[in-house]
Scaffold this motif. Structure first.
Motif, PDB file in Angstrom:
ATOM      1  N   GLY A  29      12.837 -32.917  84.446  1.00 55.97           N
ATOM      2  CA  GLY A  29      13.061 -31.738  84.728  1.00 55.97           C
ATOM      3  C   GLY A  29      11.871 -30.714  84.267  1.00 55.97           C
ATOM      4  O   GLY A  29      11.310 -31.325  83.003  1.00 55.97           O
ATOM      5  N   ASN A  30      11.845 -29.657  84.879  1.00 54.87           N
ATOM      6  CA  ASN A  30      10.561 -28.815  84.535  1.00 54.87           C
ATOM      7  C   ASN A  30      10.862 -27.710  83.482  1.00 54.87           C
ATOM      8  O   ASN A  30      10.065 -26.909  83.171  1.00 54.87           O
ATOM      9  N   VAL A  57      13.334 -19.270  79.849  1.00 51.20           N
ATOM     10  CA  VAL A  57      13.859 -18.952  81.040  1.00 51.20           C
ATOM     11  C   VAL A  57      15.121 -18.518  81.037  1.00 51.20           C
ATOM     12  O   VAL A  57      15.724 -17.501  82.170  1.00 51.20           O
ATOM     13  N   PHE A  58      16.122 -19.186  80.468  1.00 51.74           N
ATOM     14  CA  PHE A  58      17.570 -18.536  80.249  1.00 51.74           C
ATOM     15  C   PHE A  58      17.814 -17.713  79.164  1.00 51.74           C
ATOM     16  O   PHE A  58      17.807 -18.097  78.138  1.00 51.74           O
ATOM     17  N   ILE A 158      19.658 -16.079  86.222  1.00 51.17           N
ATOM     18  CA  ILE A 158      18.359 -15.593  86.494  1.00 51.17           C
ATOM     19  C   ILE A 158      18.501 -14.454  87.474  1.00 51.17           C
ATOM     20  O   ILE A 158      18.481 -14.848  88.458  1.00 51.17           O
ATOM     21  N   ASP A 220      19.493 -24.690  92.701  1.00 57.94           N
ATOM     22  CA  ASP A 220      18.228 -25.443  92.332  1.00 57.94           C
ATOM     23  C   ASP A 220      18.485 -26.813  92.859  1.00 57.94           C
ATOM     24  O   ASP A 220      18.721 -27.815  92.006  1.00 57.94           O
ATOM     25  N   LYS A 222      17.133 -29.231  94.218  1.00 55.43           N
ATOM     26  CA  LYS A 222      15.783 -30.170  94.214  1.00 55.43           C
ATOM     27  C   LYS A 222      16.659 -31.429  94.084  1.00 55.43           C
ATOM     28  O   LYS A 222      17.557 -31.781  93.564  1.00 55.43           O
ATOM     29  N   ASP A 240      22.219 -30.118  86.620  1.00 55.26           N
ATOM     30  CA  ASP A 240      21.471 -28.907  86.619  1.00 55.26           C
ATOM     31  C   ASP A 240      22.289 -27.805  86.936  1.00 55.26           C
ATOM     32  O   ASP A 240      21.838 -27.140  87.855  1.00 55.26           O
ATOM     33  N   ASP A 255      16.122 -25.784  99.664  1.00 55.69           N
ATOM     34  CA  ASP A 255      15.421 -26.328  98.485  1.00 55.69           C
ATOM     35  C   ASP A 255      15.626 -27.977  98.713  1.00 55.69           C
ATOM     36  O   ASP A 255      14.766 -28.628  98.393  1.00 55.69           O
ATOM     37  N   ARG A 258      12.843 -28.633 101.127  1.00 55.39           N
ATOM     38  CA  ARG A 258      11.601 -28.589 100.522  1.00 55.39           C
ATOM     39  C   ARG A 258      11.312 -29.773  99.591  1.00 55.39           C
ATOM     40  O   ARG A 258      10.268 -30.351  99.521  1.00 55.39           O
ATOM     41  N   GLU A 266       5.985 -33.855  93.865  1.00 50.43           N
ATOM     42  CA  GLU A 266       5.900 -32.420  94.063  1.00 50.43           C
ATOM     43  C   GLU A 266       4.562 -31.828  93.636  1.00 50.43           C
ATOM     44  O   GLU A 266       3.804 -30.961  94.025  1.00 50.43           O
ATOM     45  N   LEU A 315       8.535 -21.414  96.346  1.00 49.34           N
ATOM     46  CA  LEU A 315       7.902 -22.154  95.291  1.00 49.34           C
ATOM     47  C   LEU A 315       6.772 -22.509  95.243  1.00 49.34           C
ATOM     48  O   LEU A 315       6.009 -22.530  94.018  1.00 49.34           O
ATOM     49  N   ARG A 318       5.734 -19.517  93.480  1.00 49.42           N
ATOM     50  CA  ARG A 318       6.048 -19.537  91.964  1.00 49.42           C
ATOM     51  C   ARG A 318       5.248 -20.266  91.143  1.00 49.42           C
ATOM     52  O   ARG A 318       4.858 -20.031  90.010  1.00 49.42           O
ATOM     53  N   TYR A 329       5.490 -20.965  82.290  1.00 52.92           N
ATOM     54  CA  TYR A 329       6.981 -21.220  83.067  1.00 52.92           C
ATOM     55  C   TYR A 329       7.034 -22.757  83.257  1.00 52.92           C
ATOM     56  O   TYR A 329       7.999 -23.374  82.421  1.00 52.92           O
ATOM     57  N   PHE A 330       6.643 -23.322  84.007  1.00 53.23           N
ATOM     58  CA  PHE A 330       6.944 -24.839  84.514  1.00 53.23           C
ATOM     59  C   PHE A 330       6.261 -25.615  83.381  1.00 53.23           C
ATOM     60  O   PHE A 330       5.110 -25.386  83.160  1.00 53.23           O
TER      61      PHE A 330
HETATM   62  C1  GN1 Z   1      12.994 -26.263  88.019  1.00 52.07           C
HETATM   63  O1  GN1 Z   1      14.402 -27.971  85.950  1.00 52.07           O
HETATM   64  P1  GN1 Z   1      13.972 -28.317  87.394  1.00 52.07           P
HETATM   65  O2  GN1 Z   1      13.005 -29.242  87.678  1.00 52.07           O
HETATM   66  O3  GN1 Z   1      15.243 -29.215  88.124  1.00 52.07           O
HETATM   67  C2  GN1 Z   1      13.265 -24.867  88.501  1.00 52.07           C
HETATM   68  C3  GN1 Z   1      13.395 -24.860  89.946  1.00 52.07           C
HETATM   69  C4  GN1 Z   1      12.310 -25.214  90.693  1.00 52.07           C
HETATM   70  C5  GN1 Z   1      11.821 -26.830  90.228  1.00 52.07           C
HETATM   71  C6  GN1 Z   1      10.506 -27.033  90.959  1.00 52.07           C
HETATM   72  C7  GN1 Z   1      15.488 -22.715  86.392  1.00 52.07           C
HETATM   73  O4  GN1 Z   1      13.799 -26.955  88.124  1.00 52.07           O
HETATM   74  O5  GN1 Z   1      13.855 -23.379  90.205  1.00 52.07           O
HETATM   75  O6  GN1 Z   1      12.495 -25.625  91.909  1.00 52.07           O
HETATM   76  O7  GN1 Z   1      11.719 -26.498  88.661  1.00 52.07           O
HETATM   77  N1  GN1 Z   1      14.297 -24.395  87.828  1.00 52.07           N
HETATM   78  C8  GN1 Z   1      14.395 -23.093  87.347  1.00 52.07           C
HETATM   79  O8  GN1 Z   1      10.578 -28.460  90.545  1.00 52.07           O
HETATM   80  O9  GN1 Z   1      13.357 -22.350  87.216  1.00 52.07           O
END
Ligand code: GN1
Ligand code: MG
Length: 374
Positions: A29-30, A57-58, A158, A220, A222, A240, A255, A258, A266, A315, A318, A329-330
């Protein structure tokens, strides 16, 4: 990385029988930090998933936890209502010794604990069309399961998360300020997105005009946020849940397209490896329609191909914004990772543009079979 002693102290706040053995970092997770925790319970080893919520973030973690608690309880009631005949599972929160679904440590950090679902895993890159179909169907069913969530509107954990025009404004602001002197490296990427700015407001405008309904969505989706069963290959559990909140159904499908159609990671640096896999798109579309097709409006269906491109542009923006802001952020583990992420997204956008007519043709052919089954 946190020390075992600290992690153990956090774990001890939760109502778990047995002895803490070890906590190890887990997942890709990011945003949040996840650990797999091992307990010994009468000679048997059991796993739990411990997570620290990212408070940058939160910013309102209590609201996140209230949402997650409501959503998971609702899922659980559906699973129990099916007499456990369903393949579906849900993440399940453990409660603390004083009955709360999270604990706040001495530093003010928020932690929660889940039951760890065994014999299943997540995939950063989907390995087959069959997985894609099953993952998308599970996300679609999740939206369907949320339709009758009791109680008030969920908190917007968010605000403006998928407000794509606002994401563009934030990017423009970062370009203007250029705090890390990085704008000079990304003129191609900036031109790429600015030349598409007229498309970025499409879904929010349709929503404002009451043409696209607000729903409870995951936001989200993903592809690695679905747990896939090792034996059956079924998508069994949606992960998530922090961004489950009011949104558009199309954000979730977008998403999936994507993240699921990309043949590469990614943050792939070799852009020739980044491709939009059409067979995966087809499987995602069929799977999503099988899960959610019965409640989508004609306009929602019509916009499915565009939603993939929109979320990929979003994305890309972002990642680019975060690169310009200095990677705050990431999570990153190497230099230029956010820039590489941005580039993979923009490459995918080009591929989606090249495949746009083909995607619509496929959608049209499926519209004659409303549930999209294979
Ligand atoms: C983040 O944590 P994760 O990897 O599931 C992000 C998503 C993005 C994603 C891109 C809360 O998700 O919005 O699409 O990274 N989550 C948040 O890899 O910003
Ligand atoms: Mg995740």
């Amino acid at each position: 990385m946190r020390r075992q002693r600290e992690l153990r102290a956090v774990c001890e706040a939760f109502y778990i029988y047995g002895d803490f053995l070890v906590a190890t970092p887990f997942g890709t997770g990011n945003i949040n930090d996840t650990y797999q925790v091992t307990y010994d319970q009468g000679g048997i080893r059991l796993h739990y998933a411990l997570q620290r919520i990212n408070k940058t973030v939160f910013t309102k973690p209590d609201q996140v936890m209230e949402n997650v608690d409501r959503v998971t309880r609702h899922m659980l009631s559906k699973i129990h209502g099916s007499n456990l005949t369903t393949r579906k599972r849900t993440i399940r929160l453990l409660y603390t010794r004083d009955g709360k679904p999270f604990v706040v440590d001495a530093d003010g950090e928020y932690w929660r604990m889940y039951i760890f679902i065994e014999h299943a895993r997540t995939y950063d890159v989907l390995e087959s069309a069959d997985h894609a179909y099953k993952a998308a169907r599970t996300f679609g069913e999740f939206q369907w399961d949320m339709v009758d969530l009791p109680g008030p509107r969920l908190h917007e954990t968010i605000p403006d998360f998928h407000n794509t025009p606002l994401r563009l404004e934030r990017l423009k602001d970062a370009i203007k300020r250029d705090p890390c002197d990085r704008v000079k490296q990304v003129s191609k990427e900036i031109d790429f997105i600015l030349s598409r700015d007229s498309e970025l407001g499409r879904l929010v405008e349709l929503n404002r005009a009451n043409l696209l309904p607000e729903r409870i969505t995951h936001n989200d989706t993903k592809i690695n946020n679905i747990l896939i069963d090792d034996v059956s290959g079924e998508g069994i559990c949606v992960l998530d849940l922090d961004t489950v909140m009011p949104g558009l159904a199309l954000y979730d499908f977008g998403d999936m397209v994507r993240s699921g159609t990309n043949a590469a990671e990614e943050d792939e640096q070799r852009l020739d490896r980044v491709r939009m896999r059409f067979d995966i798109f087809e499987a995602l579309l069929r799977g999503y329609l099988a899960g959610a097709g019965s409640f989508l409006t004609p306009l929602e269906r019509e916009e499915l191909p565009f939603s993939g491109k929109l979320i990929t542009m979003e994305l890309g923006m972002r990642f680019l914004t975060d690169f310009l802001e200095g990677d705050t952020y990431f999570k990153t583990t190497r230099v230029n990772q956010n820039l590489d992420r941005c580039r993979t997204q923009f490459k995918l956008v080009e591929e989606m543009e090249a495949n746009f007519c083909k995607m619509h043709k496929l959608l049209k052919s499926l519209n004659t079979r409303p549930n999209g089954t294979l």
